[in-house]
Scaffold this motif. Structure first.
Motif, short mmCIF file in Angstrom:
data_model
loop_
_atom_site.label_atom_id
_atom_site.label_comp_id
_atom_site.label_asym_id
_atom_site.label_seq_id
_atom_site.Cartn_x
_atom_site.Cartn_y
_atom_site.Cartn_z
N GLU A 1 -10.94 -10.80 -5.07
CA GLU A 1 -9.75 -10.47 -5.79
C GLU A 1 -9.25 -8.80 -5.66
O GLU A 1 -8.23 -8.41 -5.21
N ASP A 2 -10.51 -8.03 -6.13
CA ASP A 2 -10.15 -6.88 -5.90
C ASP A 2 -9.91 -5.97 -4.50
O ASP A 2 -8.94 -5.38 -4.22
N VAL B 1 -8.37 -7.73 -2.07
CA VAL B 1 -7.24 -8.37 -1.68
C VAL B 1 -6.24 -7.27 -2.25
O VAL B 1 -5.32 -6.89 -1.55
N GLN B 2 -6.48 -6.77 -3.60
CA GLN B 2 -5.40 -5.81 -4.20
C GLN B 2 -5.49 -4.34 -3.19
O GLN B 2 -4.39 -3.94 -2.92
N MET B 3 -6.76 -3.99 -2.86
CA MET B 3 -6.89 -2.75 -2.23
C MET B 3 -6.16 -2.97 -0.74
O MET B 3 -5.41 -2.01 -0.25
N ALA C 1 -3.78 -5.02 0.12
CA ALA C 1 -2.34 -4.81 -0.19
C ALA C 1 -1.61 -3.47 -0.08
O ALA C 1 -0.48 -3.11 0.50
N GLU C 2 -2.48 -2.55 -0.94
CA GLU C 2 -1.78 -1.18 -0.90
C GLU C 2 -1.94 -0.58 0.31
O GLU C 2 -1.03 0.13 0.86
N THR D 1 -4.90 8.14 -5.38
CA THR D 1 -5.05 6.66 -5.04
C THR D 1 -6.12 6.16 -3.97
O THR D 1 -6.99 5.34 -3.99
N ARG E 1 -13.48 2.34 -5.69
CA ARG E 1 -13.68 0.65 -5.89
C ARG E 1 -14.63 0.19 -4.74
O ARG E 1 -15.39 -0.75 -5.12
#
Ligand SMILES: Nc1nc2c(ncn2[C@@H]2O[C@H](COP(=O)(O)OP(=O)(O)OP(=O)(O)O)[C@@H](O)[C@H]2O)c(=O)[nH]1
Ligand SMILES: [Mg+2]
Length: 461
Positions: free
Chosen positions: A167-168, A170-172, A174-175, A191, A198
């Motif tokens: 999940e972590d 996938v978020q990265m 996306a950014e 960022t 992370r």
């Protein structure tokens, strides 16, 4: 193929109070109904879910009664496979169970392959791959601690951890992809730093899981531990003492043990596959020669060698040859028969001679030193690194390989970010890490890997 209905014996073929034939698939109820006569006439297909129905299995061709049974009906999706499942609880005899299984096949079911019920549970989303693998680990667990680890994994503890990693990521991703798609909206430096942090933390967390993998493997498979030494030092006596059972023949005649004897012992919760071997020496006896050869092979495959010396005889040429044979292995030296020569072969001398990591002095026939030996084994195996309490341990080689891959890609992703290389490269590494984590839970896994995993299972599971 998922559309067909499979059948297999779910209990071992032998004599027992109860034996179970299991059916799963769209025609499970129909196949069962075709050979079942309920005591109180009722249609299985219309009956209530999760009820036991009492009656008889009757051969539809001849009308002969085969056995008195209870039928358990579990309809999709509330079953092990998420398909319609019927279990026939019959008497646990080889002949009736075979007969019932044959009737199921004649009625339209197909004989299940090894692990096929669990494979269906996975393909239908009831278990992920790590959980499906844990089913087999539960069945094969060797000690209470091994069982706890397997049950943890079956309950999804590892899966949840991996899911949170993914999940972590996938978020990265996306950014990063947003900024690739809209270059004018450049990601601020802060960022970038945050994402890099992370990635590093995830790599570290993967590393921590990997650190426990060796201990985990041992809990799952058992530690292959070979007892070696020249003849008559008390190797078989030691095996018997650790087993608390007179398993191996012990006599005062050197050359008593001819074959390798293997037993599982539970030492402080760690499963130890203990192998007692023929005493190593030059010999004319052809049977003993074969035994000595087998001892050598056992040493080659061992995780740990327990090298036994005799305090009474002291160090002899035969002992030197044994020491040469175990070179390069993790060695624990035992000085036995200290009751006969309490002063001889002190620990420092033995350490020097054998290169062992630890030395324990015992008098096996007097039950002396066994506790110390068990502690020494446990310390060597776990190296004091792993507390048994609550640690999440990787137990499976496949998971370990995937974690190593994931960690490598995470570090590479972090490097490309730090070096301010094009973001596409970071994105590729993150995707590769995602894929590697996905191999563990089965979200990214190929058909042949699946086949290999489930081929290990027994038929009926
Ligand atoms: N006094 C004394 N005798 C021991 C001790 N341990 C074993 N023995 C005796 O030593 C003899 C040999 O023991 P085993 O256990 O058969 O020895 P082994 O190393 O398996 O011998 P092989 O199978 O021939 O290689 C037996 O008579 C045992 O009772 C001990 O601690 N003290
Ligand atoms: Mg022996």
């Amino acid at each position: 193929m998922l559309g067909d209905t499979i059948a297999a014996l779910a209990t071992p073929l032998g004599e027992g109070g109860v034996g179970i034939v299991r059916l799963s698939g769209p025609a499970a109820l129909e196949v069962a109904a075709g050979l079942f006569k309920a005591k109180h006439a009722q249609d299985l297909r219309a009956g209530r879910n999760y009820h036991l129905v009492y009656g008889h299995i009757v051969d539809p061709e001849t009308g002969d009664t085969v056995d008195e049974v209870l039928l358990a009906v579990m309809r999709a999706p509330h079953s092990y496979t998420r398909e319609d499942v019927v279990e026939v609880h019959a008497h646990g005899g080889i002949v009736p169970l075979r007969r019932i299984l044959e009737l199921c096949i004649a009625g339209g079911a197909r004989l299940a392959e090894a692990g096929e019920f669990t494979k269906r549970a996975f393909l239908n989303g009831r278990l992920d791959l790590a959980q499906a693998e844990a089913v087999l680990d539960v069945i094969r667990s060797k000690t209470g601690d091994g069982l706890r680890l397997a049950v943890d994994q079956l309950g999804g503890r590892l899966s949840r951890k991996i899911a949170s990693f993914r999940e972590d990521l996938v978020q990265m991703l996306a950014e990063i992809e947003a900024s690739i798609d809209f270059p004018e909206e450049e990601i601020p430096e802060s960022t970038m730093l945050e994402i890099n942090g992370r990635l590093r933390r995830l790599a570290e967390a993967s590393g921590e899981l990997l650190a426990g993998a060796e201990a985990g493997r041992i809990y799952r498979e058992g530690l292959a531990t070979v007892i070696v030494g020249k003849p008559n030092v008390g190797k078989s006596s030691l095996l018997n003492a650790l087993l608390r059972e007179n398993r191996a023949i012990v006599t005062e005649i050197p050359g008593t043990t001819r074959d390798v004897i293997e037993e599982i012992v539970n030492i402080r919760g760690i499963p130890i596959r203990l192998l007692d071997t023929a005493g190593l020496r030059e010999t004319e006896d052809i049977i003993e020669q074969i035994g000595v050869e087998r001892s050598r092979q056992a040493v080659a495959l061992a995780d740990l060698v327990i090298l036994v010396l005799d305090a009474d005889t002291g160090i002899e040429d035969e002992d030197r040859r044994v020491v040469e044979l175990v070179a390069g292995k993790q060695v624990l030296a035992v000085v036995n028969k200290t009751d006969l020569a309490p002063e001889d072969l002190d620990k420092a001398q033995v350490k020097e001679f054998t290169g062992a990591e630890a030395v324990v002095r015992t008098a096996v026939t007097d039950n002396q030193g066994l506790e110390a030996l068990e502690s020494a084994i446990a310390d060597l195996v776990l190296g004091g690194r792993v507390s048994r309490g609550d640690t999440l341990l990787i137990t499976n080689e496949r998971h370990k390989a995937a974690l190593i891959k994931a960690r490598k890609h995470l570090l590479e992703a972090s490097d490309t970010l730090r070096q301010e290389l094009p973001l596409e490269m970071t994105a590729i590494d993150i995707r590769s890490a995602l894929e590697a984590f996905g191999e563990i839970t089965g979200s990214t896994v190929t058909e042949d890997i699946l086949d290999r995993i489930f081929a290990d299972f027994c038929i009926g599971k």
